[in-house]
Design an enzyme around this catalytic site. Structure first.
Site, short mmCIF file in Angstrom:
data_model
loop_
_atom_site.label_atom_id
_atom_site.label_comp_id
_atom_site.label_asym_id
_atom_site.label_seq_id
_atom_site.Cartn_x
_atom_site.Cartn_y
_atom_site.Cartn_z
N LYS A 28 28.17 28.24 37.52
CA LYS A 28 28.04 28.88 36.21
C LYS A 28 29.38 28.68 35.50
CE LYS A 28 28.76 32.01 33.71
NZ LYS A 28 29.45 31.88 32.41
N GLU A 67 40.44 33.19 42.39
CA GLU A 67 41.64 32.60 41.77
C GLU A 67 41.79 33.31 40.44
OE1 GLU A 67 43.67 30.48 43.02
OE2 GLU A 67 42.57 29.26 44.47
N CYS A 85 46.74 29.46 33.88
CA CYS A 85 46.90 30.67 34.72
C CYS A 85 48.32 30.80 35.25
CB CYS A 85 45.91 30.62 35.87
SG CYS A 85 45.94 29.05 36.75
N GLU A 142 48.71 38.99 30.46
CA GLU A 142 48.52 37.57 30.14
C GLU A 142 48.30 37.42 28.64
OE1 GLU A 142 45.18 36.49 32.89
OE2 GLU A 142 46.51 34.79 33.26
P1 NAP Z 1 36.92 35.39 32.58
O1 NAP Z 1 36.64 36.06 31.31
O2 NAP Z 1 37.25 36.21 33.77
O3 NAP Z 1 35.65 34.46 32.88
C1 NAP Z 1 35.61 33.62 34.02
C2 NAP Z 1 34.15 33.32 34.34
O4 NAP Z 1 33.51 34.54 34.73
C3 NAP Z 1 33.36 32.78 33.15
O5 NAP Z 1 32.44 31.82 33.60
C4 NAP Z 1 32.66 34.04 32.64
O6 NAP Z 1 31.50 33.75 31.90
C5 NAP Z 1 32.33 34.71 33.95
N1 NAP Z 1 32.04 36.14 33.83
C6 NAP Z 1 32.44 37.01 32.88
N2 NAP Z 1 31.94 38.24 33.13
C7 NAP Z 1 31.20 38.14 34.26
C8 NAP Z 1 30.41 39.04 35.03
N3 NAP Z 1 30.29 40.33 34.69
N4 NAP Z 1 29.80 38.59 36.14
C9 NAP Z 1 29.92 37.30 36.52
N5 NAP Z 1 30.61 36.38 35.83
C10 NAP Z 1 31.25 36.80 34.71
O7 NAP Z 1 38.11 34.34 32.44
P2 NAP Z 1 38.34 33.26 31.29
O8 NAP Z 1 38.70 33.98 30.05
O9 NAP Z 1 37.20 32.30 31.28
O10 NAP Z 1 39.60 32.44 31.87
C11 NAP Z 1 40.90 32.88 31.74
C12 NAP Z 1 41.35 33.61 32.98
O11 NAP Z 1 41.21 32.78 34.12
C13 NAP Z 1 42.81 34.00 32.95
O12 NAP Z 1 42.97 35.29 33.45
C14 NAP Z 1 43.47 32.97 33.87
O13 NAP Z 1 44.70 33.38 34.41
C15 NAP Z 1 42.41 32.81 34.90
N6 NAP Z 1 42.57 31.54 35.61
C16 NAP Z 1 43.04 31.55 36.90
C17 NAP Z 1 43.24 30.34 37.57
C18 NAP Z 1 43.75 30.29 38.99
O14 NAP Z 1 43.66 29.23 39.61
N7 NAP Z 1 44.27 31.38 39.53
C19 NAP Z 1 42.96 29.13 36.93
C20 NAP Z 1 42.49 29.17 35.63
C21 NAP Z 1 42.29 30.38 34.98
P3 NAP Z 1 31.53 33.81 30.28
O15 NAP Z 1 32.80 33.22 29.85
O16 NAP Z 1 30.39 33.02 29.87
O17 NAP Z 1 31.40 35.24 29.93
#
Ligand code: NAP
Length: 501
Positions: free
Chosen positions: A192, A268, A302, A402
């Site tokens: 997803k 992650e 990230c 962040e």
């Molecule tokens: P996010 O809002 O947490 O979303 C990540 C994924 O989770 C998306 O596919 C999102 O879908 C899905 N999601 C959201 N709510 C959910 C729920 N209730 N149940 C299941 N899935 C759900 O993160 P983002 O804004 O896409 O990405 C930025 C974040 O990722 C930052 O915090 C960054 O630090 C972190 N990140 C970490 C790493 C690492 O390797 N540690 C690498 C890259 C990014 P939708 O977007 O469609 O809602």
């Protein structure tokens, strides 16, 4: 002949592109069971982009059923290892052959510069699939030490169906970090992707079939987190969720696992990584690392080096050098302009959040030295210029949360103890760096920074051979390296007795 990339070349490619926006389930494109769709807005100009299937529980059920069926059939997991390897290597080659299209899909969705999409994201996605493909026929099981009339085999077996939920900042790369080891280990995957960045995932799935992976081994369900991600994470027939995203959603994922079938999770999550500069450091190297470490991908990284913890005596000189590097090298521009080094932010709401964090930084007493403002608004896209704040203290929002935008917060220190205390004073533990010519201090300090990756006198060096992931609320489990294969396997012990004891 090597292609000469111009803006016109990319505009032309974009004009002819018809992105596929349906789910990819059991080897074929499918609309949502409900028929629902949504339209992605292009970050580069705010115009409507691709139309995508809006997935829900029924689509997740169909994808999980296909993944389960192919897993149980054994046609992938029991296939001769060197044959599986051939399929994975062909998949990697196809990713390279379709590099321009994949790069365009990625840029269209997320607004990063097309040349970065091509030369970094596509390349690393292909390299990731290749790395794990090459590993397939080099994995051995164990025989445990036992008494003379017994044999205990310790087999590493795939888990079954893996649900992967990924973010929008490096879609191709992070998808490959999950798909490579999970599929190489013999699992089936339902991915997803973030609702903002599904196009490249759908293309990856098409190419997997072309490379000979059986239908159902890799499925994609597009849509929103609450509607498609949540049912996947709650699914009783999913054995693991490999998640990359925010700490906030990561905590929900742990809850869903506990509420359903105690599936395992790997997380992650976010970061607020310190880059510490001592007065004896090579300031030119530190300035380059700090600027690129924080501003690359418009700060939507990230492990971005968002907290610059700098010895007070060299703060002014260092900030001047960072400004010079930024002006000289980190060109902000239209994502289809081949000279752009950074492009648009992911969407309007996110840009507003970044701008509100910048405003909060000023309100809390930080001083903006340059940049950190909305630019190129005439394009209709979402652009914020890279910028630096000084006079930041580690309790301000800019230092604790962040921003996920191109904003560097400089925090001064006097002593090594103080620098270490500030570096570790965060809920995150993804990465960190130290710049000093004193190698004793470099090693002492790198051991003491509480983070999954620490760099000495550099930033963001990486390789598939090294594990990547976080400590503390940056998550657990590792992407990349051979350790990632273990994450997608379980150990099974088989005892055999022979002869008389
Ligand atoms: P996010 O809002 O947490 O979303 C990540 C994924 O989770 C998306 O596919 C999102 O879908 C899905 N999601 C959201 N709510 C959910 C729920 N209730 N149940 C299941 N899935 C759900 O993160 P983002 O804004 O896409 O990405 C930025 C974040 O990722 C930052 O915090 C960054 O630090 C972190 N990140 C970490 C790493 C690492 O390797 N540690 C690498 C890259 C990014 P939708 O977007 O469609 O809602």
């Amino acid at each position: 002949m090597t292609q000469e990339y111009t803006r016109a070349y990319w505009e032309n490619l974009l004009a002819g592109l018809k992105p596929e926006g349906r789910h990819f389930i059991d080897g074929a494109h499918r609309p949502s069971a409900s028929g629902a769709t949504f339209t992605r807005t292009r970050p580069m100009d705010g115009k409507p982009g691709a139309e995508l299937a809006r997935g829900g529980g029924a689509d997740v059920d169909a994808a999980v059923a296909a993944a389960r069926a192919v897993f149980e059939s054994g046609i992938w997991r029991k296939k001769e290892p060197r044959e599986k390897k051939k399929n994975m290597l062909k998949w990697a080659d196809l990713i390279r052959q379709h590099g321009e299209e994949l790069a365009m899909l990625e840029t269209l969705d997320v607004g990063k510069p097309i040349m970065a999409s091509l030369n970094v994201d596509v390349r690393l996605a292909a390299d990731g699939i290749q790395y794990y493909g090459e590993m397939i026929d080099k994995l051995y099981d164990e025989i445990a030490p036992t008494g003379p009339n017994a044999r205990a085999l310790v087999r590493k077996v795939p888990l079954g169906v893996v649900g992967a939920i990924t973010p929008w900042n490096y879609p191709l790369i992070i998808d490959a970090w999950k798909l490579g080891p999970a599929i190489a280990a013999g699992n089936s995957v339902v991915l997803k992707p973030a609702e903002q960045s599904s196009l490249s995932a759908i293309k990856l799935a098409e190419l997997a079939i072309e490379a000979g992976l059986p239908a159902g081994v890799f499925n994609v369900v597009t849509g929103y987190g609450e509607e498609a991600g949540k049912p996947l994470a709650l699914h009783m027939d999913v054995d693991m969720i490999a998640f990359t995203g925010s700490t906030e959603v990561g905590k929900l994922i742990m809850g869903y696992a506990a509420q359903s079938n105690v599936k395992r999770v790997a997380l992650e999550l976010g970061g607020k990584s310190p880059l510490v500069v001592f007065e004896d450091a090579d300031l030119d190297a530190a300035a380059s690392a700090a600027a690129w470490g924080c501003f690359y991908n418009s700060g939507e990284t990230c492990h971005a080096s968002t907290r610059l913890i700098v010895q007070r005596s060299v703060q002014e000189a260092l900030i001047e050098k960072i400004q010079a590097v930024t002006r000289r090298e980190i060109t902000l521009g239209h994502p289809l302009d081949p000279s752009a080094q950074i492009g648009a932010l992911i969407e309007e709401d996110h840009m507003k959040k970044v701008l509100s964090m910048i405003a909060a930084g000023e309100k809390e007493g930080g001083r903006r030295v340059f940049g950190a403002e909305r630019v190129m608004d005439e394009t209709g896209g979402y652009y914020v210029s890279p910028g630096v704040f000084v006079d930041v203290t580690n309790d301000m929002k800019l230092a604790r949360q962040e921003v996920f935008g191109p904003v560097l917060a400089a925090i001064p220190f006097e002593t090594e103890e103080e620098a270490l205390r500030i570096a570790n004073d965060t809920v995150y533990g993804l990465a960190g760096a130290v710049f000093t010519r004193d190698m004793d201090r470099a090693h002492r300090f790198s051991e003491a920074i509480h983070a999954g990756t620490v760099w000495i006198n550099t930033y963001d060096m990486s390789s598939f051979a090294t594990p990547f992931g976080g400590f503390k609320q940056s998550g657990f489990g590792r992407d990349r390296s051979a350790h990632a294969i273990d994450k997608y396997c379980d150990y099974k012990t088989i005892w055999q007795q022979f002869g008389s004891a």
